[in-house]
Design a protein around this motif. Structure first.
Motif, PDB file in Angstrom:
ATOM      1  N   CYS A  49     -69.697 -29.035 -63.065  1.00  0.00           N
ATOM      2  CA  CYS A  49     -70.040 -30.451 -62.944  1.00  0.00           C
ATOM      3  C   CYS A  49     -71.141 -30.639 -61.906  1.00  0.00           C
ATOM      4  O   CYS A  49     -71.416 -29.754 -61.108  1.00  0.00           O
ATOM      5  CB  CYS A  49     -68.822 -31.250 -62.514  1.00  0.00           C
ATOM      6  SG  CYS A  49     -67.363 -30.949 -63.504  1.00  0.00           S
ATOM      7  N   ILE A  50     -71.726 -31.825 -61.915  1.00  0.00           N
ATOM      8  CA  ILE A  50     -72.708 -32.211 -60.902  1.00  0.00           C
ATOM      9  C   ILE A  50     -72.088 -33.302 -60.043  1.00  0.00           C
ATOM     10  O   ILE A  50     -71.616 -34.321 -60.562  1.00  0.00           O
ATOM     11  CB  ILE A  50     -74.016 -32.709 -61.556  1.00  0.00           C
ATOM     12  CG1 ILE A  50     -74.644 -31.582 -62.364  1.00  0.00           C
ATOM     13  CG2 ILE A  50     -74.976 -33.230 -60.492  1.00  0.00           C
ATOM     14  CD1 ILE A  50     -75.873 -31.974 -63.150  1.00  0.00           C
ATOM     15  N   CYS A  51     -72.068 -33.084 -58.738  1.00  0.00           N
ATOM     16  CA  CYS A  51     -71.478 -34.030 -57.796  1.00  0.00           C
ATOM     17  C   CYS A  51     -72.301 -35.323 -57.777  1.00  0.00           C
ATOM     18  O   CYS A  51     -73.530 -35.285 -57.697  1.00  0.00           O
ATOM     19  CB  CYS A  51     -71.431 -33.414 -56.400  1.00  0.00           C
ATOM     20  SG  CYS A  51     -70.759 -34.515 -55.135  1.00  0.00           S
ATOM     21  N   HIS A  52     -71.622 -36.456 -57.825  1.00  0.00           N
ATOM     22  CA  HIS A  52     -72.303 -37.745 -57.809  1.00  0.00           C
ATOM     23  C   HIS A  52     -72.847 -38.105 -56.427  1.00  0.00           C
ATOM     24  O   HIS A  52     -73.698 -38.971 -56.318  1.00  0.00           O
ATOM     25  CB  HIS A  52     -71.354 -38.853 -58.280  1.00  0.00           C
ATOM     26  CG  HIS A  52     -71.225 -38.915 -59.762  1.00  0.00           C
ATOM     27  ND1 HIS A  52     -70.205 -38.308 -60.440  1.00  0.00           N
ATOM     28  CD2 HIS A  52     -72.002 -39.504 -60.698  1.00  0.00           C
ATOM     29  CE1 HIS A  52     -70.344 -38.531 -61.729  1.00  0.00           C
ATOM     30  NE2 HIS A  52     -71.428 -39.243 -61.918  1.00  0.00           N
ATOM     31  N   ARG A  53     -72.384 -37.435 -55.391  1.00  0.00           N
ATOM     32  CA  ARG A  53     -72.851 -37.752 -54.039  1.00  0.00           C
ATOM     33  C   ARG A  53     -74.002 -36.861 -53.595  1.00  0.00           C
ATOM     34  O   ARG A  53     -74.993 -37.339 -53.059  1.00  0.00           O
ATOM     35  CB  ARG A  53     -71.707 -37.626 -53.041  1.00  0.00           C
ATOM     36  CG  ARG A  53     -70.632 -38.680 -53.224  1.00  0.00           C
ATOM     37  CD  ARG A  53     -69.564 -38.535 -52.163  1.00  0.00           C
ATOM     38  NE  ARG A  53     -68.429 -39.391 -52.454  1.00  0.00           N
ATOM     39  CZ  ARG A  53     -67.234 -39.220 -51.936  1.00  0.00           C
ATOM     40  NH1 ARG A  53     -67.013 -38.248 -51.073  1.00  0.00           N
ATOM     41  NH2 ARG A  53     -66.247 -40.031 -52.257  1.00  0.00           N
ATOM     42  N   CYS A  54     -73.869 -35.534 -53.789  1.00  0.00           N
ATOM     43  CA  CYS A  54     -74.888 -34.614 -53.262  1.00  0.00           C
ATOM     44  C   CYS A  54     -75.718 -33.945 -54.360  1.00  0.00           C
ATOM     45  O   CYS A  54     -76.647 -33.202 -54.065  1.00  0.00           O
ATOM     46  CB  CYS A  54     -74.246 -33.550 -52.382  1.00  0.00           C
ATOM     47  SG  CYS A  54     -73.173 -32.400 -53.272  1.00  0.00           S
ATOM     48  N   LEU A  55     -75.389 -34.177 -55.623  1.00  0.00           N
ATOM     49  CA  LEU A  55     -76.108 -33.656 -56.794  1.00  0.00           C
ATOM     50  C   LEU A  55     -76.060 -32.135 -56.921  1.00  0.00           C
ATOM     51  O   LEU A  55     -76.845 -31.554 -57.651  1.00  0.00           O
ATOM     52  CB  LEU A  55     -77.563 -34.142 -56.802  1.00  0.00           C
ATOM     53  CG  LEU A  55     -77.747 -35.658 -56.778  1.00  0.00           C
ATOM     54  CD1 LEU A  55     -79.229 -36.006 -56.738  1.00  0.00           C
ATOM     55  CD2 LEU A  55     -77.060 -36.312 -57.950  1.00  0.00           C
ATOM     56  N   GLN A  56     -75.111 -31.486 -56.232  1.00  0.00           N
ATOM     57  CA  GLN A  56     -74.944 -30.037 -56.333  1.00  0.00           C
ATOM     58  C   GLN A  56     -73.953 -29.717 -57.447  1.00  0.00           C
ATOM     59  O   GLN A  56     -73.021 -30.476 -57.700  1.00  0.00           O
ATOM     60  CB  GLN A  56     -74.426 -29.467 -55.013  1.00  0.00           C
ATOM     61  CG  GLN A  56     -75.373 -29.639 -53.849  1.00  0.00           C
ATOM     62  CD  GLN A  56     -76.648 -28.861 -54.032  1.00  0.00           C
ATOM     63  OE1 GLN A  56     -76.628 -27.667 -54.293  1.00  0.00           O
ATOM     64  NE2 GLN A  56     -77.778 -29.535 -53.896  1.00  0.00           N
ATOM     65  N   LYS A  57     -74.157 -28.563 -58.085  1.00  0.00           N
ATOM     66  CA  LYS A  57     -73.212 -28.120 -59.108  1.00  0.00           C
ATOM     67  C   LYS A  57     -71.972 -27.551 -58.436  1.00  0.00           C
ATOM     68  O   LYS A  57     -72.053 -26.928 -57.386  1.00  0.00           O
ATOM     69  CB  LYS A  57     -73.850 -27.049 -59.991  1.00  0.00           C
ATOM     70  CG  LYS A  57     -74.887 -27.599 -60.933  1.00  0.00           C
ATOM     71  CD  LYS A  57     -75.378 -26.531 -61.879  1.00  0.00           C
ATOM     72  CE  LYS A  57     -76.383 -27.129 -62.855  1.00  0.00           C
ATOM     73  NZ  LYS A  57     -76.854 -26.121 -63.823  1.00  0.00           N
ATOM     74  N   PHE A  58     -70.829 -27.781 -59.074  1.00  0.00           N
ATOM     75  CA  PHE A  58     -69.567 -27.215 -58.600  1.00  0.00           C
ATOM     76  C   PHE A  58     -68.656 -27.001 -59.805  1.00  0.00           C
ATOM     77  O   PHE A  58     -68.876 -27.569 -60.873  1.00  0.00           O
ATOM     78  CB  PHE A  58     -68.897 -28.113 -57.553  1.00  0.00           C
ATOM     79  CG  PHE A  58     -68.361 -29.409 -58.096  1.00  0.00           C
ATOM     80  CD1 PHE A  58     -67.007 -29.542 -58.388  1.00  0.00           C
ATOM     81  CD2 PHE A  58     -69.189 -30.500 -58.325  1.00  0.00           C
ATOM     82  CE1 PHE A  58     -66.507 -30.732 -58.898  1.00  0.00           C
ATOM     83  CE2 PHE A  58     -68.696 -31.687 -58.823  1.00  0.00           C
ATOM     84  CZ  PHE A  58     -67.347 -31.807 -59.111  1.00  0.00           C
ATOM     85  N   GLN A  59     -67.659 -26.153 -59.623  1.00  0.00           N
ATOM     86  CA  GLN A  59     -66.718 -25.885 -60.710  1.00  0.00           C
ATOM     87  C   GLN A  59     -65.407 -26.621 -60.451  1.00  0.00           C
ATOM     88  O   GLN A  59     -64.979 -26.768 -59.303  1.00  0.00           O
ATOM     89  CB  GLN A  59     -66.463 -24.382 -60.839  1.00  0.00           C
ATOM     90  CG  GLN A  59     -67.688 -23.655 -61.339  1.00  0.00           C
ATOM     91  CD  GLN A  59     -67.431 -22.187 -61.587  1.00  0.00           C
ATOM     92  OE1 GLN A  59     -66.350 -21.676 -61.352  1.00  0.00           O
ATOM     93  NE2 GLN A  59     -68.449 -21.504 -62.077  1.00  0.00           N
ATOM     94  N   MET A  60     -64.808 -27.082 -61.544  1.00  0.00           N
ATOM     95  CA  MET A  60     -63.597 -27.874 -61.450  1.00  0.00           C
ATOM     96  C   MET A  60     -62.594 -27.399 -62.509  1.00  0.00           C
ATOM     97  O   MET A  60     -62.964 -27.200 -63.667  1.00  0.00           O
ATOM     98  CB  MET A  60     -63.957 -29.350 -61.694  1.00  0.00           C
ATOM     99  CG  MET A  60     -62.793 -30.291 -61.737  1.00  0.00           C
ATOM    100  SD  MET A  60     -63.308 -32.025 -61.847  1.00  0.00           S
ATOM    101  CE  MET A  60     -63.722 -32.162 -63.573  1.00  0.00           C
ATOM    102  N   ASP A  61     -61.346 -27.182 -62.085  1.00  0.00           N
ATOM    103  CA  ASP A  61     -60.281 -26.870 -63.036  1.00  0.00           C
ATOM    104  C   ASP A  61     -59.836 -28.168 -63.700  1.00  0.00           C
ATOM    105  O   ASP A  61     -59.668 -29.187 -63.022  1.00  0.00           O
ATOM    106  CB  ASP A  61     -59.090 -26.219 -62.331  1.00  0.00           C
ATOM    107  CG  ASP A  61     -59.420 -24.825 -61.824  1.00  0.00           C
ATOM    108  OD1 ASP A  61     -60.185 -24.117 -62.510  1.00  0.00           O
ATOM    109  OD2 ASP A  61     -58.912 -24.448 -60.758  1.00  0.00           O
TER     110      ASP A  61
END
Length: 165
Positions: free
Chosen positions: A65-77
């Motif tokens: 996903c792309i974080c709505h606050r910092c625009l960095q990609k991260f993985q989410m279960d």
């Protein structure tokens, strides 16, 4: 991926156990900010109760996903529970998932559940500080030298009112 439900519809069986893995390519992107990156695991059953047929299952997968606050990609279960009524009646297609020719498209059900259960705002961490509104630096990684007393120009007149008191 379609599941044949002949035995269940003809009431030769009470239920059908499900242990399905849907490959990544069959679901893919939920939207431009969320991409499924691991196979979707679905475990549960399809059963009939009087004249109705139900799907009860748990799904698990992982998304990037792309974080709505910092625009960095991260993985989410992602873990969701499905409890849906199925129908063979074409007139009820709007309210329930349709069993066409005794077959259910399980990919459609999973896709809809994933989309409908996503949070409105995705954040990499509850404490994510986001981006500086002035210079755009990621405040999680570094501190900026911008004035922290900046006020939205639309609200500047309110600050003037406070200073006059």
């Amino acid at each position: 991926m379609k599941i044949t439900l002949n035995e269940l519809i003809e009431k030769r069986k009470e239920s059908i156990d499900l242990d399905i893995t849907i490959p990544v390519g069959e679901i893919g992107m939920i939207n431009e900010e969320i991409e499924i990156i691991s196979p979707v695991s679905l475990k549960g059953k399809i059963f009939h109760d009087d004249d109705s047929i139900y799907l009860e299952a748990d799904i698990k997968t992982k998304a990037e996903c792309i974080c709505h606050r910092c625009l960095q990609k991260f993985q989410m279960d992602i873990e969701n529970h499905i409890h849906e009524k199925l129908t063979i009646n074409e007139e009820e297609m709007e309210d329930y998932y349709y069993i066409n020719k005794n077959r259910l498209d399980i990919t459609e059900v999973v896709d809809n559940v994933l989309v409908l259960n996503m949070p409105m705002k995705l954040v990499c961490d509850e404490n994510c500080q986001g981006l500086c509104l002035a210079c755009g630096v990621n405040l999680n990684k570094e501190q900026c030298d911008c004035e922290s007393d900046q006020i939205d120009p639309r609200l500047a007149k309110l600050k003037d009112l406070l200073l006059n008191d």
